[in-house]
Scaffold this motif. Structure first.
Motif, PDB file in Angstrom:
ATOM      1  N   GLU A  28     -37.138 -29.633 -39.105  1.00 57.28           N
ATOM      2  CA  GLU A  28     -37.675 -30.985 -38.316  1.00 57.28           C
ATOM      3  C   GLU A  28     -38.216 -30.518 -37.217  1.00 57.28           C
ATOM      4  N   TRP A  29     -37.308 -29.782 -36.310  1.00 59.73           N
ATOM      5  CA  TRP A  29     -37.607 -29.285 -34.747  1.00 59.73           C
ATOM      6  C   TRP A  29     -38.914 -28.512 -35.185  1.00 59.73           C
ATOM      7  N   VAL A  31     -41.507 -28.654 -37.414  1.00 53.98           N
ATOM      8  CA  VAL A  31     -42.455 -29.469 -37.766  1.00 53.98           C
ATOM      9  C   VAL A  31     -43.043 -30.401 -36.432  1.00 53.98           C
ATOM     10  N   GLN A  32     -41.924 -30.811 -35.835  1.00 54.39           N
ATOM     11  CA  GLN A  32     -42.211 -31.547 -34.435  1.00 54.39           C
ATOM     12  C   GLN A  32     -42.781 -30.924 -33.327  1.00 54.39           C
ATOM     13  N   SER A  33     -42.323 -29.687 -33.179  1.00 55.76           N
ATOM     14  CA  SER A  33     -42.686 -28.841 -31.948  1.00 55.76           C
ATOM     15  C   SER A  33     -43.724 -28.103 -32.223  1.00 55.76           C
ATOM     16  N   ASN A  35     -45.453 -27.832 -35.671  1.00 58.75           N
ATOM     17  CA  ASN A  35     -46.091 -28.238 -36.904  1.00 58.75           C
ATOM     18  C   ASN A  35     -46.102 -27.092 -37.994  1.00 58.75           C
ATOM     19  N   GLU A  37     -42.349 -26.056 -40.461  1.00 60.54           N
ATOM     20  CA  GLU A  37     -41.241 -26.033 -40.600  1.00 60.54           C
ATOM     21  C   GLU A  37     -40.603 -24.603 -40.806  1.00 60.54           C
TER      22      GLU A  37
END
Length: 66
Positions: A28-29, A31-33, A35, A37
């Motif tokens: 998740e981190w 993807v969030q930071s 893009n 995984e």
């Protein structure tokens, strides 16, 4: 002896669940930071290695003579 093995399997199962949560969090981190995984691939790989080790320990307890 059997009671100790049950306690150990319970603890190892908990550790496996925590490592699985860690893997999901790292993905998740990423993807969030970034893009991506797999940005934290080293951490994910380390967690998977620990899971494999814990599973091997559980298997060894299951085959150990009582």
């Amino acid at each position: 002896m059997q009671q100790a093995n049950v306690a150990r399997v319970t603890a190892l199962t908990y550790l496996i669940e925590r490592e699985e949560q860690r893997i999901e969090t790292l993905k998740e981190w990423g993807v969030q930071s970034y893009n991506d995984e797999n940005h934290y691939a080293k951490g994910i790989k380390a967690a998977k290695t620990r899971i494999d080790d814990y599973q091997a320990q559980i298997k060894d307890l299951g085959t150990a003579p009582c």
